[in-house]
Design an enzyme around this catalytic site. Structure first.
Site, PDB file in Angstrom:
ATOM      1  N   GLU A 280       3.848  12.231   8.281  1.00  0.00           N
ATOM      2  CA  GLU A 280       2.636  11.667   7.669  1.00  0.00           C
ATOM      3  C   GLU A 280       2.624  10.145   7.752  1.00  0.00           C
ATOM      4  O   GLU A 280       2.958   9.454   6.778  1.00  0.00           O
ATOM      5  CB  GLU A 280       2.518  12.114   6.210  1.00  0.00           C
ATOM      6  CG  GLU A 280       2.129  13.563   6.037  1.00  0.00           C
ATOM      7  CD  GLU A 280       2.070  13.974   4.562  1.00  0.00           C
ATOM      8  OE1 GLU A 280       2.363  13.126   3.685  1.00  0.00           O
ATOM      9  OE2 GLU A 280       1.718  15.134   4.301  1.00  0.00           O
TER      10      GLU A 280
ATOM     11  N   GLU B 155       1.413  21.335   7.135  1.00  0.00           N
ATOM     12  CA  GLU B 155       1.657  21.244   5.693  1.00  0.00           C
ATOM     13  C   GLU B 155       0.335  21.323   4.944  1.00  0.00           C
ATOM     14  O   GLU B 155      -0.614  20.594   5.248  1.00  0.00           O
ATOM     15  CB  GLU B 155       2.369  19.933   5.360  1.00  0.00           C
ATOM     16  CG  GLU B 155       2.700  19.778   3.882  1.00  0.00           C
ATOM     17  CD  GLU B 155       3.425  18.464   3.598  1.00  0.00           C
ATOM     18  OE1 GLU B 155       4.307  18.077   4.404  1.00  0.00           O
ATOM     19  OE2 GLU B 155       3.111  17.806   2.581  1.00  0.00           O
TER      20      GLU B 155
END
Length: 448
Positions: free
Chosen positions: A175, A263
């Site tokens: 991320e 995710e």
């Protein structure tokens, strides 16, 4: 988350050799280290990207669905051969994501121990014929270039050891965030890491994170990478991200790039709040309609809404529904898992069905402690609103008894029944009277 792998002699010699080989085989197969399993129907062999779709070895679109670990430095005990096998066999999971944090006590400060954890998970997945995502889980380090040399070395080692297995998927930056952007940071990083992997492993899927905690897949779609078998990750949490993020995915796929949601959570972006199941269902339906593969955050018992397991749950699988959080139950159902909740034992009757010539007493018992028995005596089907059994039942007339057992955390038992026929309790009296002949009608009184 956002906050956060000659002849007679010859015959005698040959026969002896064969026996020795057989004995060696038995010895090898008898060791505990042998774990190879038969291929499961959900394993699609060598994956490849065709247009905006992830496809199996035959070029047929495939949707992978599974679980992501939490940080391996904290919750690696939940990701092991037994738990993965349970997820595969009982939930229908075909992919596991191993989230190896870079910071926060992860790889950068403990490279050897974190690498060994990853290798164990990868090898277990290979033995189980499951796909496994090797996740370079940047978060607090924001920019993937911060540790790009360590990332290059790590992925080269992974490719050298596991690149020959079609089970392996590389996620090279979890991320990117904190002002990191696609054109100046993430794409140059990817152009540095991908060739290092491709020099060793030319085929396995590589997943690349996008800016704003892997949400800006639309920006990546306008300036994509020029390699084969590349996918782009999009992360969402149902309490925070809704239709506007789905619109970004729609746009990105319309531009021809493939998306993998490595995710997502039923909670908000913090991992807490909720779970937001209505919005989660919209996301699950959306991903199914687009054939987008996903892994859910997270396989752990952490005290937060996004965790799949309740505190203190087994680390090796065997979970019943009572071990799962609200999120875990939802995700298991979304993957397509079978019912893993145990059923209570049906009650037993002390008296068998039959005909009796006097009143009887029937005792109902259950082999499950702390269970409750509901019953009826009028032949109707008992429900949870029916009387609760507390003491023996007296049967003084023909009666049908039906009963079932309930217990918290288990499914209700089957209904058992018995029919008791009670014959007339008074004996038939024989009456004898004188015999007379009458030529007209008479009234006769009998006294008993």
């Amino acid at each position: 988350m956002f906050s956060k792998i000659k002849k007679i002699n010859f015959f005698k010699k040959t026969f002896s050799f064969l026996i020795a080989v057989v004995m060696m085989l038995f010895t090898v197969l008898g060791t505990n280290t042998y774990k190879a399993e038969a291929a499961t129907t959900s394993f699609g062999g060598q994956l490849k990207v065709v247009g905006s779709q992830l496809c199996d070895s035959n070029g047929k679109p495939i949707q992978l669905k599974g679980m992501s670990s939490h940080g391996l430095q904290w919750y690696v005990n939940f990701v092991n051969y037994d738990s993965m096998k349970f997820l595969r066999d009982k939930w229908g999971v075909n992919v596991i994501r191993a989230a190896m944090y870079t910071n926060e006590g992860g790889y950068i400060s403990n490279p050897s121990s974190q690498k060994e954890k990853i290798k164990k998970i990868v090898q277990d997945a290979i033995d189980l014929n499951m796909y496994v995502i090797i996740d370079w889980h940047i978060l607090s380090d924001n920019n993937p270039n911060t540790y790009k040399e360590q990332a290059k070395s790590f992925f080269q080692e992974m490719a050298e050891e596991y690149g020959k297995y079609s089970n392996v998927i590389y996620e090279i930056c979890n991320e990117p965030n904190g002002g990191t952007n696609w054109a100046n940071d993430i794409k140059p990083y990817a152009n540095y890491i991908i060739p290092a992997i491709r020099a060793i492993d030319p085929n396995n899927i590589i997943i690349v994170g996008t800016s704003t905690w892997s949400q800006d897949v639309d920006i990546a779609a306008d300036n994509p990478l020029r390699y084969s078998n590349i996918m782009y990750t999009c992360h969402f949490y149902a309490g925070t991200h809704t239709q506007s993020l789905r619109d970004k995915i729609n746009y990105a796929m319309s531009k021809g790039i493939a998306i993998f949601v490595t995710e997502w959570g039923t909670s908000d972006a913090s991992g807490n709040g909720g779970p937001y199941l209505d919005e989660s269902q919209k996301w699950v339906d959306f991903m199914a309609s687009k054939n987008i593969s996903w892994t859910n955050w997270a396989l752990c018992d952490k005290s937060e809404a996004s965790a799949a397991l309740k505190s203190g749950s087994s680390t090796t699988g065997g979970w019943t529904d009572s071990d799962l959080t609200t999120s875990g139950l939802f995700v298991k159902k979304s993957i397509g898992g079978s019912n893993t909740t145990s059923q209570t034992s049906a009650p037993t009757f002390s008296l068998q069905s039959g005909t009796y010539d006097s009143a009887q007493t029937v005792t109902l018992t259950s082999s499950d402690n702390d269970s409750v028995i509901h019953y009826t005596t009028d032949g109707t089907t008992p429900t949870s609103s029916s009387p609760v059994y507390t003491s023996p039942i007296t049967i003084s007339k023909t009666t049908t008894v039906k009963a079932f057992t309930t217990k918290t955390g288990m499914t209700d038992s089957n209904i058992t029944s018995a029919v008791y026929t009670i014959s007339n309790t008074d004996p038939v009296k024989q009456v004898s009277a004188p015999t007379f002949s009458y030529n007209q009608e008479h009234t006769i009184q009998l006294k008993l």
